[in-house]
Each structure stands twice: as C-alpha cells, then as structure tokens.
Write a protein that holds these residues in place. Structure first.
Motif, PDB file in Angstrom:
ATOM      1  N   PHE A   1      -6.722  -0.748  -7.035  1.00 11.06           N
ATOM      2  CA  PHE A   1      -5.620  -1.100  -6.138  1.00 11.06           C
ATOM      3  C   PHE A   1      -4.827  -2.290  -6.673  1.00 11.06           C
ATOM      4  N   LEU A   2      -5.460  -3.128  -7.480  1.00 15.24           N
ATOM      5  CA  LEU A   2      -4.757  -4.293  -8.029  1.00 15.24           C
ATOM      6  C   LEU A   2      -3.812  -3.913  -9.154  1.00 15.24           C
TER       7      LEU A   2
ATOM      8  N   PHE B   1      -4.249  10.578  -7.063  1.00 12.39           N
ATOM      9  CA  PHE B   1      -5.501   9.812  -7.084  1.00 12.39           C
ATOM     10  C   PHE B   1      -5.638   8.904  -5.862  1.00 12.39           C
ATOM     11  N   PHE B   2      -4.534   8.353  -5.374  1.00 14.73           N
ATOM     12  CA  PHE B   2      -4.600   7.403  -4.264  1.00 14.73           C
ATOM     13  C   PHE B   2      -4.247   8.037  -2.907  1.00 14.73           C
ATOM     14  N   GLU B   3      -4.065   9.333  -2.868  1.00 17.46           N
ATOM     15  CA  GLU B   3      -3.593   9.965  -1.635  1.00 17.46           C
ATOM     16  C   GLU B   3      -4.572   9.824  -0.483  1.00 17.46           C
TER      17      GLU B   3
ATOM     18  N   SER C   1     -18.125  10.497  -2.730  1.00 20.34           N
ATOM     19  CA  SER C   1     -18.422   9.337  -1.889  1.00 20.34           C
ATOM     20  C   SER C   1     -17.357   8.258  -2.029  1.00 20.34           C
ATOM     21  N   ILE C   2     -17.039   7.894  -3.247  1.00 17.93           N
ATOM     22  CA  ILE C   2     -15.952   6.942  -3.488  1.00 17.93           C
ATOM     23  C   ILE C   2     -15.136   7.446  -4.668  1.00 17.93           C
ATOM     24  N   GLN C   3     -13.877   7.182  -4.632  1.00 16.84           N
ATOM     25  CA  GLN C   3     -12.996   7.603  -5.729  1.00 16.84           C
ATOM     26  C   GLN C   3     -12.310   6.403  -6.363  1.00 16.84           C
ATOM     27  N   GLN C   4     -11.819   5.507  -5.510  1.00  9.56           N
ATOM     28  CA  GLN C   4     -11.114   4.330  -6.019  1.00  9.56           C
ATOM     29  C   GLN C   4     -12.056   3.123  -6.082  1.00  9.56           C
ATOM     30  N   LEU C   5     -11.887   2.346  -7.130  1.00  5.72           N
ATOM     31  CA  LEU C   5     -12.590   1.082  -7.262  1.00  5.72           C
ATOM     32  C   LEU C   5     -11.669  -0.042  -6.799  1.00  5.72           C
ATOM     33  N   PRO C   6     -12.219  -1.189  -6.396  1.00  4.59           N
ATOM     34  CA  PRO C   6     -11.362  -2.275  -5.906  1.00  4.59           C
ATOM     35  C   PRO C   6     -10.266  -2.671  -6.884  1.00  4.59           C
TER      36      PRO C   6
ATOM     37  N   ASP D   1       0.829  -1.206   0.000  1.00  2.00           N
ATOM     38  CA  ASP D   1       0.000   0.000   0.000  1.00  2.00           C
ATOM     39  C   ASP D   1       0.864   1.255   0.000  1.00  2.00           C
ATOM     40  N   ARG D   2       1.954   1.213   0.735  1.00  4.39           N
ATOM     41  CA  ARG D   2       2.824   2.378   0.870  1.00  4.39           C
ATOM     42  C   ARG D   2       3.847   2.464  -0.254  1.00  4.39           C
ATOM     43  N   CYS D   3       4.121   1.339  -0.893  1.00  6.95           N
ATOM     44  CA  CYS D   3       5.114   1.325  -1.966  1.00  6.95           C
ATOM     45  C   CYS D   3       4.641   0.383  -3.081  1.00  6.95           C
TER      46      CYS D   3
END
Length: 520
Positions: free
Chosen positions: A457-458, A473-475, A449-454, A194-196
């Motif tokens: 992250f993949l 985008f992921f901040e 409400s939501i920005q990222q979709l599942p 997640d961090r890198c």
C-alpha cells in the motif's frame, strides 16, 4: 493554504460536530415531472451563478467591519446551500453531467469555501466565532454531499481533509486541538489516497499533516513526485521540510537525522564532499542501529522508497531514469514489457562501460550510490524481520528496472548482486515450493488468506511500481481504516516467496551473472 488548491479534485466521513447543528431544507414534498426538475435545476444554476459572482465581489473588497464580515459569511453560506440544492436535484434528472461539465465541485470549494477561509486567515477576527461557525457549516455540508452525491466521493473526501487542515491552522495556540484536526485531516486524506493512489497531490496533503514525523513527511513528499500523476509543488514542501529539519533535528532519532541530512545534500545539490561525508555517516549509523527501525511504522520502507525517488531524480522530467519507463501499456503492460526485455537481452547488448559513461549528473550518481549502499546494509541483516519489507520493495524496484533494459544497463553495475544472491539463498527453506518461485504468474497465497502486504500500500500508485502488480491486485483490499495494525503471521512467508520469485524473474532478463541454488 496555497492557491493551487482552488482547482483541485477533492474527501470525509465522521463529523466533529453533531449533525443536528445544521438543518437542510427538504427539497421535494410530492413527486414532480422530469421536465419541471430540469427547469428547476436550470433555475437554481442561474441563481447560483449570481450568488457566486456576488461572493467574488465581496471577497475582493475585504471586510472592514464586523457587519461586513457577517454579510460576507452569510453570502458564502447561501452559496453553499445553493450548491447542495443543485447537486441533489441534478442527481434526479438527465442533467447529471452538468455538475462535471461546469466543474461545480471545484467552484464550490474555490468560491464557496476556500476564498472565505483565506480572508478569515488574514483578518483573524477575535473571538474566532465566525471562523468556527463557517468551518463547521462547510464541514457538515460536504459530509452531507459525501453521503448523498457519491459521483464525487473522492472530491468530497479530499475537500473535508482540507477543511480539517484549516482547523489545524486556526488551532495553532492549542496543540491538543491542533493534533485532533491533524488526525481528522490525515484520516480523510488516507481514504482519498486509497481510492486514488496515483494522485501525487493527495500524497502531498498526507505529507503536510504528517508533521512532526520528518521521515514520514519526506516519504509522502517524495512519493508525490514519483506517482503516476506527479504533484510538482511537493518540491516546495521538501525544501520547507529541510529548512524546518535543520532547526528541529535534535528531536529525531540518529538514523533518521542522518538519513534526511543525506537526502538534503542530494536534493539541494550540495558539494560532492558534503554528500560523501553525510552518506557515510548515515550508513555507519544504519549498520549499528538498524534494529532500532520500527517494523510497525514501516520506517525501513520509507527509507528505501525515498532512495528510489532519488534514483529517479525526484521525478525530474529530464532524469536519466524517466518515470515514463514504467507506464503500463494497457492490460498486458507487464507481460509486454517482460517479453520485450527478454528479446532485448538475447539480442544486441550495450557495453556496461558505455552505460556507466552515461552517468554524468551528480544527483543521478549520488541517488544510485545512496540507494544501493543502503540496500547492501539491509541485505546483511538476513534474519532481521525489520528489514524484510524494505528488501522486498528493493527487489520489486530492481525487477521493474529489469523490464526496461535501457534503464537496467545504466544501473546494473551499482546493484549489489552478490549480497542479493546470498540473501535469497538464505530464504530457501526445506519446505520451499520451488514451482511457486519458478512460475511466471505473480505469487499469490493458495488459500486466499492474505494478498496484499503492508508495504504494497505504501508503494502503490508510484510510477515505477505499476509494472509489478497484476491487474486487479488491490480490488479486494480492505480500506485503510479497516486494516489490522498487527501483521498477519502468514505475511512473512508470502514476503519470502515474493522475494524469491522476483529473484528468478530478474535472473531471466538481466545479463548479469545472478544465480542462486534451491537448497536449504
């Protein structure tokens, strides 16, 4: 545990043993001057270097008796305690850069922890008291650093994940405890990822602990090869996975079995007729059993992502579609690439037959064939929510290709444009806001409400996806352990707008006739 782990950057949070099990000495009782702190850090470093040298000497001799093993264990524990003292004291002085300058986290892992665990693996003392004593001591020591030396937070997380992996190996006889350690390792690796997310090495670690889920293993191994910072050792893991898969494939679902067998044929450069047979079998099973793919487990996204890796020839430095195509050029990378693509497509264009002649490699052609035939099958499932995330990922990949005309010209004849057009038209409803689809800006929900979709992250961290997401985008994304398992009902709407937006973007830069009408 491979030697490559010696010099790695490392992560954890919840310890499997009580914190009271290890006591750390209080270093300061009264305030002291900055000069004295500096002198103390220098003194500790000097003593630490001597103990480190002693540990290396004892490691090379290998313990031959229980007394020698106890002495070796004591030496390594002493070295770890000195590292703790060094890190804590250096945080309070103007010598904070000393830890990074002398690569202290890597040295602590290599000479303080890893070398001893390798010896314990080899010697396997019975009972295993020495092993568990040291693992728990090291685990709690690094957890302590995680809480108090935040400058190396990602390193501590990954290091703790590696310790849990050793726990897995030492618990091979008890599968329940083995799975507990695997879960702990996976939790820490996911936090580190997640961090890198651009570090291929961490994706490789996630693949190792994903066993016995062969599909998930293959996904993480292949992601490790196509990240911004690829981890080439993942190739060995893929080869091992294929070998293991041949022996245990009967325990897998038919779709997954056929899919992995097809990738094995591509990766291992099997004869073309073998690939064709396996590929056709996979596609036939996929058409009939696609509804069996589990949305919550992102299985279809794993499949599409692995196919994309095959298009990129599994990160080969000499691949026809190079990972370098997708590198961002500063903060305006996407905008710059978009403008260049428009300029290129409005100017001189390469003949599509000439582009097709460039495809000379067997692995290249097979990767294209598998990826876009799979996409064609997915596109025929217009109302199947299980396929929506994988179609979204496929569209985003085509968009990133379109930003590089030289790459698109090699692939466009293989892309199922007609099926894409039909699929996108099916996404246009009477309440579709056309302006959102036609805007240049990345489509974000208006209410926040939501920005990222599942699936975001993949594919995050993969080289090709760098030009898809806008800066920052992921901040604000929640950490992995805080994300809900059940998908937000608004995700389907956001995904629909994303796909339509991508369709418009692709149509504007691609020379193919790719049109769809805004009608319900």
């Amino acid at each position: 545990m491979s030697e490559s782990q010696h010099d790695r950057d490392y992560a954890l949070e919840d310890s499997p043993v009580p914190r009271e099990a290890v006591m750390f000495t209080q270093l300061w009782c009264v305030p002291i001057s900055e000069d004295k702190l500096v002198n103390d850090v220098q003194r500790i470093y000097s003593e630490l270097a001597k103990v480190e040298k002693r540990c290396i000497e004892l490691d090379q001799q290998l313990p031959k008796s229980e007394a020698e093993l106890a002495r070796l264990l004591h030496c390594h524990q002493n070295l770890l305690e000195m590292h703790l003292e060094f890190f804590l004291m250096s945080q309070r002085t103007n010598l904070k850069s000393l830890a990074e300058k002398y690569r202290m986290p890597a040295r602590m892992w290599r000479f303080g922890i890893h070398s001893l665990l390798v010896i314990l693996q080899y010697k396997r003392p019975q009972p295993l008291d020495y092993i568990w004593t040291f693992i728990y001591f090291a685990y709690l020591s690094i957890t302590f650093l995680l809480e108090n030396v935040s400058a190396f937070r990602e390193i501590w997380m990954e290091c703790l994940g590696d310790l849990a992996r050793f726990g897995m190996e030492f618990e091979e006889s008890d599968m329940r405890d083995h799975e507990v350690w695997a879960g702990i390792a996976g939790d820490w690796y996911r936090q580190a990822a997640d961090r890198c997310p651009e570090a291929g090495r961490i994706q490789h670690d996630l693949a190792v602990v994903a066993w016995p889920d062969f599909l998930q293993q293959l996904f993480f191994y292949m992601k490790a090869l196509v990240t911004v910072y690829p981890y080439d050792s993942a190739r060995e893991g893929i080869t091992l996975l294929f070998t293991r898969f041949e022996k245990e494939a009967l325990h897998q679902d038919a779709i997954i079995t056929a899919f992995i067998a097809t990738h094995r044929a591509i990766f291992m450069r099997a004869p073309s007729h073998e690939f064709i047979t396996l590929g056709n079998r996979f596609l036939a099973i996929l058409r009939g059993e696609i509804c069996e793919l589990r949305l919550k487990d992102q299985q279809a996204v794993y499949i599409v992502s692995c196919n994309i890796a095959s298009v990129l020839e599994y990160g080969d430095s000499e691949a026809m579609i190079s990972l370098d195509y997708f590198k961002r050029d500063g903060e305006t990378g996407t905008k710059k690439a978009h403008n260049m693509a428009l300029k290129s497509m409005s100017g001189q264009k390469q003949n599509s037959s000439e582009a097709g002649n460039l495809i000379k490699s067997q692995i290249t052609y097979q990767g294209y064939s598998l990826a876009f035939h799979t996409l064609s099958v997915l596109l025929h499932r217009m109302n199947d929510p299980n396929t929506f995330p994988s179609v979204h990922i496929s569209m985003s990949f085509i968009w990133c290709l379109a930003l590089h005309p030289s790459a698109m010209q090699q692939l466009e004849r293989y892309i199922p444009w007609i099926e894409i057009t039909s699929y996108l038209n099916s996404l246009i409803h009477s309440d579709t806001i056309v302006s959102k689809i036609e805007q240049a800006a990345f489509p974000l929900p208006g209410d926040g409400s939501i920005q990222q979709l599942p699936e975001d992250f993949l594919i995050r961290g993969q080289s090709w996806s760098q030009l898809y997401y806008p800066d920052g985008f992921f901040e604000d994304a929640l950490p992995e352990y805080d994300r809900v398992i059940i998908e937000n009902p608004l995700a389907a709407t956001l995904r629909r707008y994303r796909c339509l937006w991508l369709g418009v973007r692709i149509a504007k830069v691609s020379k193919m006739l790719f049109l769809f009408s805004f009608t319900s």
